[in-house]
Design a protein around this motif. Structure first.
Motif, mmCIF file in Angstrom:
data_model
loop_
_atom_site.group_PDB
_atom_site.id
_atom_site.type_symbol
_atom_site.label_atom_id
_atom_site.label_comp_id
_atom_site.label_asym_id
_atom_site.label_seq_id
_atom_site.Cartn_x
_atom_site.Cartn_y
_atom_site.Cartn_z
ATOM 1 N N GLY A 134 101.580 -48.232 45.298
ATOM 2 C CA GLY A 134 101.247 -49.031 44.128
ATOM 3 C C GLY A 134 102.459 -49.260 43.259
ATOM 4 N N ALA A 135 102.329 -50.171 42.314
ATOM 5 C CA ALA A 135 103.415 -50.513 41.395
ATOM 6 C C ALA A 135 102.954 -50.304 39.961
ATOM 7 N N VAL A 136 103.916 -50.104 39.079
ATOM 8 C CA VAL A 136 103.653 -49.952 37.648
ATOM 9 C C VAL A 136 104.546 -50.932 36.897
ATOM 10 N N ILE A 137 103.972 -51.600 35.904
ATOM 11 C CA ILE A 137 104.705 -52.561 35.086
ATOM 12 C C ILE A 137 105.108 -51.896 33.776
ATOM 13 N N VAL A 149 109.360 -53.741 36.948
ATOM 14 C CA VAL A 149 108.306 -53.332 37.862
ATOM 15 C C VAL A 149 108.880 -52.199 38.709
ATOM 16 N N ASP A 183 108.113 -48.833 41.604
ATOM 17 C CA ASP A 183 107.181 -48.225 42.546
ATOM 18 C C ASP A 183 106.695 -46.910 41.951
ATOM 19 N N GLU A 201 103.288 -59.713 36.715
ATOM 20 C CA GLU A 201 102.508 -59.251 37.869
ATOM 21 C C GLU A 201 102.842 -60.054 39.129
ATOM 22 N N VAL A 210 105.243 -58.497 41.670
ATOM 23 C CA VAL A 210 104.854 -57.375 42.521
ATOM 24 C C VAL A 210 104.684 -57.880 43.948
ATOM 25 N N VAL A 270 98.794 -53.167 41.490
ATOM 26 C CA VAL A 270 99.300 -52.695 40.201
ATOM 27 C C VAL A 270 98.411 -51.545 39.738
ATOM 28 N N ALA A 317 100.033 -50.518 33.509
ATOM 29 C CA ALA A 317 101.127 -51.153 32.774
ATOM 30 C C ALA A 317 101.341 -50.415 31.465
ATOM 31 N N PHE A 340 93.700 -53.233 35.538
ATOM 32 C CA PHE A 340 94.404 -51.950 35.587
ATOM 33 C C PHE A 340 94.544 -51.423 34.159
ATOM 34 N N ALA A 388 107.088 -47.990 31.624
ATOM 35 C CA ALA A 388 106.573 -47.691 32.964
ATOM 36 C C ALA A 388 106.552 -46.188 33.207
#
Length: 395
Positions: free
Chosen positions: A86-89, A102, A104, A136, A139, A145, A148, A186, A361
């Motif tokens: 997943g990713a985090v903003i 952004v 990981d 977003e 990503v 996501v 954030a 999210f 993040a």
């Protein structure tokens, strides 16, 4: 959320410990994890299997045998964080621009963005939706996501979240909890921008669990992009004591006010520079020096009393190390000589352009890798539950 005596909580807490070790080490065998975390090998095997099922970790390559451990001689395999889980903003949302990163789930950068806009072009909610939607899109496809973090100037209560006071976005007593829950798929964490800069230093560069430091965040804005009559220089402080962000009794810790500032009118202010001087500070070294003298002289007494490990200078004074050094050695020689005896260091960061976004993040990621404190912030618990749903819900 009941934590005491909850077996599912204990499983997830052990999972957080294990994930954090993998994040820091880059990967480890099950035997190494058991030894370093003080867990039974069977417990580590159980956790790793759950994490593998959830997709949070992957099997890596073979690792060299550990000579301190006896075994069958079979080469162990490493366990590694699945960076595509997943990713985090992280978003730094200012009155006249935004900067975003952004990352990981191990904190590695995926993308970075920077864009300017006019402050009055949209409401805060419209601006937040537009910017987060735009970020977003950066990503990679197939990576969800997870959350954030949004950094803004002013007084922020992350619990609601509530923007208690933010002149740059013209907000006061703004409750955003329902709006964020209804608008985004999210969780979104709101935090003061200087606190986010402190989060970045704490998460990526901390000297230890009990670290204490101050992050000085000066911002130089373009006056033509700001609301009419508002100062183009803003000053924030991020405070870390004993390894934790210090928010104060009413979330106002870090709200800077110079010893030399005199209140006049209704326009908010923090420093003694005139509006004309503020507009020229980015171009005029003499005015910048005057500002640095005022900032450091105000902070000297505070640092004497609180004795942090360091003062980090970022924002739009990053890379101004020579100027800060001259001010300390020439303008504030006596005060600095006394303060330095107590062990305090002043570090001017070479590049702090994305610190607030990266820290926003990191504040979200910290909820994945840290065990929630009993009685801790409900906002952290909500994000933690969301990020670890796959693990916690395993029978």
């Amino acid at each position: 959320m009941k934590l005491v005596g909850n077996s599912r909580y204990q499983k997830a807490a052990n999972g957080s410990l294990l994930l954090d070790y993998l994040r820091r080490s880059g990967g480890a065998s099950r035997r190494t994890l058991a030894r370093e975390l003080g867990l039974q090998p069977s417990t580590v095997t159980y956790i790793v299997n759950r994490l593998l099922q959830a997709g949070l970790v992957l099997e890596g390559g073979a690792v060299a045998p550990d000579s301190s451990l006896r075994g069958s001689g079979r080469r162990a395999t490493s366990v590694e964080i699945n960076r595509r889980y997943g990713a985090v903003i992280g978003l730094d949302l200012q009155a006249d621009y935004y900067k975003a990163q952004v990352t990981d789930i191990a904190g590695g950068q995926i993308a970075a963005l920077h864009r300017e806009y006019e402050a009055a072009s949209a409401s805060f909610q419209e601006l937040l939706v537009t910017v987060l939607t735009e970020v977003e899109r950066q990503v990679p496809r197939g990576i969800p996501v997870l959350g954030a973090g949004v950094a803004i100037p002013g007084v922020v209560d992350p619990e609601g979240p509530v923007i208690e006071e933010c002149w740059s976005h013209n907000l006061e007593g703004e409750h955003l909890g329902a709006f964020l829950a209804e608008t985004f798929s999210f969780p979104v964490l709101m935090e003061n921008d200087a606190n986010c800069c402190a989060w970045k230093t704490l998460w990526y560069e901390s000297s230890g669990q009990d670290d204490s430091f101050v992050y000085l965040l000066p911002r130089f804005h373009r006056q033509e992009l700001l609301p009419p009559g508002y100062p183009s220089v803003g000053i924030g402080l991020g405070l870390v004591y004993n390894g934790a962000i210090y928010n104060g009794f009413t979330h106002r810790a870090g709200e800077f006010r110079s010893l030399f500032f005199e209140e006049s009118g209704t326009v908010p202010g923090q420093i003694s520079l005139t509006p004309e001087e503020m507009n020229r500070v980015s171009r005029d070294e003499g005015i910048r020096r005057k500002l640095v003298v005022e900032l450091l002289r105000t902070l000297m007494l505070f640092m004497h009393i609180t004795n942090p490990r360091a003062l980090f200078v970022g924002g739009d004074l990053a890379s101004q190390g020579d100027l800060v050094r001259r001010v300390l050695e020439e303008d504030l020689h006596r005060e600095w000589k006394t303060l330095s005896r107590s062990g305090v260091e002043v570090t001017v960061l070479a590049d702090a352009e994305y610190d607030a976004a990266r820290g926003a993040a990191a504040a979200v990621l910290d909820t994945l890798y840290s065990i929630p404190r009993i009685g801790g912030r409900e906002q952290d618990a909500r994000i933690w539950r969301s990020l670890l749903t796959n693990l916690i819900d395993q029978p």
